[in-house]
Design a protein around this motif. Structure first.
Motif, PDB file in Angstrom:
ATOM      1  N   ARG A 376      28.051  19.901  30.337  1.00 47.72           N
ATOM      2  CA  ARG A 376      27.843  21.031  29.320  1.00 47.72           C
ATOM      3  C   ARG A 376      29.075  20.880  28.176  1.00 47.72           C
ATOM      4  N   ASN A 377      30.193  20.578  28.834  1.00 47.83           N
ATOM      5  CA  ASN A 377      31.310  20.978  27.917  1.00 47.83           C
ATOM      6  C   ASN A 377      31.702  19.874  27.111  1.00 47.83           C
ATOM      7  N   TRP A 378      31.384  18.548  27.627  1.00 48.81           N
ATOM      8  CA  TRP A 378      31.927  17.271  27.064  1.00 48.81           C
ATOM      9  C   TRP A 378      31.394  17.128  25.770  1.00 48.81           C
ATOM     10  N   GLY A 379      32.291  17.120  24.676  1.00 51.55           N
ATOM     11  CA  GLY A 379      32.055  16.930  23.124  1.00 51.55           C
ATOM     12  C   GLY A 379      31.386  18.313  22.433  1.00 51.55           C
ATOM     13  N   ASP A 380      31.575  19.419  23.303  1.00 54.75           N
ATOM     14  CA  ASP A 380      31.209  20.763  22.869  1.00 54.75           C
ATOM     15  C   ASP A 380      32.230  21.256  21.583  1.00 54.75           C
ATOM     16  N   PRO A 381      31.936  21.393  20.155  1.00 50.53           N
ATOM     17  CA  PRO A 381      32.806  21.729  19.310  1.00 50.53           C
ATOM     18  C   PRO A 381      33.689  22.859  19.435  1.00 50.53           C
ATOM     19  N   LYS A 382      33.036  23.895  20.274  1.00 50.75           N
ATOM     20  CA  LYS A 382      33.680  25.120  20.594  1.00 50.75           C
ATOM     21  C   LYS A 382      34.722  24.971  21.675  1.00 50.75           C
ATOM     22  N   GLN A 383      34.674  23.778  22.487  1.00 51.99           N
ATOM     23  CA  GLN A 383      35.729  23.503  23.227  1.00 51.99           C
ATOM     24  C   GLN A 383      36.364  22.194  23.104  1.00 51.99           C
ATOM     25  N   PRO A 384      37.208  22.014  22.222  1.00 51.04           N
ATOM     26  CA  PRO A 384      37.732  20.710  21.758  1.00 51.04           C
ATOM     27  C   PRO A 384      38.477  20.399  22.784  1.00 51.04           C
ATOM     28  N   GLU A 385      39.037  20.977  23.678  1.00 52.46           N
ATOM     29  CA  GLU A 385      40.062  20.426  24.837  1.00 52.46           C
ATOM     30  C   GLU A 385      39.432  20.224  26.153  1.00 52.46           C
ATOM     31  N   ALA A 386      38.263  20.488  26.104  1.00 56.09           N
ATOM     32  CA  ALA A 386      37.628  20.281  27.403  1.00 56.09           C
ATOM     33  C   ALA A 386      37.342  18.849  27.735  1.00 56.09           C
ATOM     34  N   GLN A 387      37.016  17.986  26.642  1.00 53.41           N
ATOM     35  CA  GLN A 387      36.872  16.755  27.139  1.00 53.41           C
ATOM     36  C   GLN A 387      38.144  15.998  27.654  1.00 53.41           C
ATOM     37  N   SER A 388      39.282  16.252  26.891  1.00 55.18           N
ATOM     38  CA  SER A 388      40.496  15.612  27.270  1.00 55.18           C
ATOM     39  C   SER A 388      41.062  16.097  28.710  1.00 55.18           C
ATOM     40  N   ARG A 389      40.739  17.343  28.727  1.00 53.92           N
ATOM     41  CA  ARG A 389      41.288  17.851  29.951  1.00 53.92           C
ATOM     42  C   ARG A 389      40.614  17.328  31.312  1.00 53.92           C
ATOM     43  N   LEU A 390      39.080  16.966  31.097  1.00 55.37           N
ATOM     44  CA  LEU A 390      38.339  16.287  32.170  1.00 55.37           C
ATOM     45  C   LEU A 390      38.885  14.894  32.266  1.00 55.37           C
ATOM     46  N   ARG A 391      38.883  14.384  31.225  1.00 56.96           N
ATOM     47  CA  ARG A 391      39.446  13.018  31.338  1.00 56.96           C
ATOM     48  C   ARG A 391      40.672  12.718  32.027  1.00 56.96           C
ATOM     49  N   SER A 392      41.541  13.490  31.754  1.00 55.77           N
ATOM     50  CA  SER A 392      42.737  13.547  32.465  1.00 55.77           C
ATOM     51  C   SER A 392      42.656  13.718  33.858  1.00 55.77           C
ATOM     52  N   ALA A 393      42.058  14.666  34.138  1.00 58.24           N
ATOM     53  CA  ALA A 393      41.839  15.167  35.681  1.00 58.24           C
ATOM     54  C   ALA A 393      41.263  13.945  36.321  1.00 58.24           C
ATOM     55  N   TRP A 394      40.193  13.332  36.032  1.00 61.27           N
ATOM     56  CA  TRP A 394      39.369  12.380  36.637  1.00 61.27           C
ATOM     57  C   TRP A 394      40.259  11.121  36.750  1.00 61.27           C
ATOM     58  N   ASP A 395      41.013  10.917  35.713  1.00 63.19           N
ATOM     59  CA  ASP A 395      41.938   9.716  35.878  1.00 63.19           C
ATOM     60  C   ASP A 395      42.844   9.805  36.836  1.00 63.19           C
ATOM     61  N   ARG A 396      43.422  11.133  36.932  1.00 64.16           N
ATOM     62  CA  ARG A 396      44.581  11.299  37.934  1.00 64.16           C
ATOM     63  C   ARG A 396      43.921  11.585  39.507  1.00 64.16           C
ATOM     64  N   ASP A 397      42.648  11.906  39.564  1.00 64.88           N
ATOM     65  CA  ASP A 397      41.959  11.868  40.760  1.00 64.88           C
ATOM     66  C   ASP A 397      41.645  10.346  41.252  1.00 64.88           C
ATOM     67  N   PHE A 398      41.619   9.264  40.595  1.00 62.17           N
ATOM     68  CA  PHE A 398      41.274   7.978  40.856  1.00 62.17           C
ATOM     69  C   PHE A 398      42.504   7.272  41.215  1.00 62.17           C
ATOM     70  N   ARG A 399      43.650   7.804  40.554  1.00 63.84           N
ATOM     71  CA  ARG A 399      44.954   7.200  40.880  1.00 63.84           C
ATOM     72  C   ARG A 399      45.876   7.726  41.976  1.00 63.84           C
ATOM     73  N   ARG A 400      45.182   8.939  42.555  1.00 68.43           N
ATOM     74  CA  ARG A 400      46.065   9.445  43.460  1.00 68.43           C
ATOM     75  C   ARG A 400      46.027   9.006  44.732  1.00 68.43           C
ATOM     76  N   THR A 401      47.336   8.914  45.598  1.00 70.60           N
ATOM     77  CA  THR A 401      47.323   8.216  46.816  1.00 70.60           C
ATOM     78  C   THR A 401      47.324   9.099  47.875  1.00 70.60           C
ATOM     79  N   ASP A 402      46.794  10.441  48.221  1.00 72.16           N
ATOM     80  CA  ASP A 402      46.599  11.283  49.055  1.00 72.16           C
ATOM     81  C   ASP A 402      45.652  10.690  49.927  1.00 72.16           C
ATOM     82  N   PRO A 403      45.859  10.157  51.171  1.00 70.16           N
ATOM     83  CA  PRO A 403      44.937   9.685  52.089  1.00 70.16           C
ATOM     84  C   PRO A 403      43.769  10.742  52.716  1.00 70.16           C
TER      85      PRO A 403
END
Length: 405
Positions: A376-403
């Motif tokens: 819903r929010n990816w690329g939404d011009p009314k929420q320009p920061e949503a895409q970068s926020r999701l991108r950063s969160a998903w990248d962190r999730d992938f690189r976490r080491t918490d077992p």
């Protein structure tokens, strides 16, 4: 009898069904109306309309003066009548069938086909309560609704105008018997738009109106925030019709939201009545449709639910590496990177579609509530920061080491 009406700043003569409805108010017993209030002049017209059932447009002499779509000399001599004239012929004959024997006008402005079918479904569900005083169980209500849903779905999947009219001819007598009206002006517009670039709007309007009822929405199970849970949240892989439901969802892959009749009952997107009537294609509906189709692909052949709260695509990819030692980490990182750099919702959905089968094979789920919000929010011009926020969160999730996650 009025002869002109304003439309978008211009004037046109009302359609025949509008004239009949407008002049229905004659008091009973007057010489210019029958016992039900139907104008005498309209009885002859309705008879001509019924004669037009199954006939080619322009071949019924009694109907020619009932048309309001004007034909040019070139159109009269053409091999095929203009689409608007063909659509009006179909709407006129259906109106004649619907109005025959009815005690009040059946042309109800604002009642689209989806809303009319919903009213018919509700009428059939409450009829036993009126006759015997007993209310149907939920299972019985679903069984009663099946014939209506099937007829509407058959009409929605018609391959041409003739097939569509054929299915509507089977539906109209049911509406008449239940005293349910229909907006024939809107139906005429829908028939004009069938199999044109506006086809999706017609289907969306039918589906959104049919599946939404203010009374039903108030009674349906909602969470503490007043929001009806998404389809995937209540999905049970063990129920008998689970396979058919998932197959219906997969039919939506690559299709425009709201244009797959089998998916209509799965939508939970809230929308105003005016937007539903217009068949509006909103970001919320597009996101839910895409998430539903991906869930249908993800859940296919799996006995455990694939909707897993708090599991983002980044976390899912990390779990995929942990559970499948044969997975190429470099290739998966490249796949996730392409997903994270998607420019819009369409590209994001495309990359998710290629990732989901890998997750399904390893029995790794996804949080589809989160996925719907992201779509819903990816690329939404009314929420320009949503895409970068999701991108950063998903990248962190992938690189976490918490077992533990």
């Amino acid at each position: 009898m009025s002869t002109l009406t304003a439309v978008s700043g211009s004037h046109r003569r009302p359609y025949y069904w509008e004239e009949v409805t407008e002049n229905w108010s004659a008091p009973r017993g007057q010489s210019n109306a029958n016992a039900t209030g139907l104008p005498t002049w309209a009885e002859h017209g309705l008879r001509a309309l019924r004669e037009g059932l199954g006939r080619e447009p322009g071949t019924v002499p009694g109907m020619r003066y009932l048309h309001r779509v004007e034909l040019t000399d070139a159109a009269r001599n053409a091999e095929d009548m203009p689409r608007s004239y063909q659509a009006e012929h179909a709407a006129l004959t259906l109106f004649g069938l619907h109005q025959h024997g009815a005690t009040k006008p059946v042309h109800h402005p604002g009642a689209g086909l989806g809303a009319a079918c919903r009213a018919l479904r509700e009428h059939q569900a409450t009829a036993p309560l009126k006759t015997s005083g007993q209310r149907l169980t939920t299972v019985q209500e679903r069984r009663v609704a099946v014939p209506v849903a099937r007829r509407l779905a058959a009409a929605a999947t018609a391959l041409d105008l003739d097939e569509l009219v054929h299915h509507l001819r089977g539906l109209v007598p049911m509406l008449r018997q239940a005293e349910v009206g229909l907006d024939y002006t809107r139906l005429h517009r829908d028939l004009c738009d069938w199999l044109t670039p506006h086809h999706g709007r017609v289907l969306r309007a039918w589906g959104l109106q049919y599946t939404h009822s203010p009374a039903e929405a108030a009674e349906s199970g909602r969470n503490e925030k007043g929001v009806e849970p998404a389809f995937w949240a209540g999905f049970d892989p063990a129920r008998p019709d689970a396979g058919a439901e998932l197959a219906a969802l997969r039919c939506g892959l690559g299709e425009e939201a709201g244009t797959v009749p089998a998916m209509w009952v799965c939508y939970r997107t809230t929308m105003g009545s005016e937007l539903r009537a217009k068949g509006a294609l909103t970001r919320d509906l597009i996101a839910e449709h895409t998430a539903l189709a991906l869930f249908g692909l993800h859940q296919q052949g799996r006995q455990q639910p694939m909707h897993t709260p708090h599991l983002s695509p980044g976390t899912a990819c990390r779990l995929l590496l942990a559970r499948n030692k044969n997975t190429d980490r470099t290739a998966l990182e490249r796949r996730l990177g392409v997903l994270l750099t998607s420019l819009d919702t369409g590209e994001l959905a495309h990359h998710l579609r290629s990732l989901v089968p890998l997750l399904r094979q390893a029995d790794v789920g996804l949080d589809y509530d989160l996925l719907r919000r992201a779509l819903r929010n990816w690329g939404d011009p009314k929420q320009p920061e949503a895409q970068s926020r999701l991108r950063s969160a998903w990248d962190r999730d992938f690189r976490r080491t918490d077992p533990q996650t």
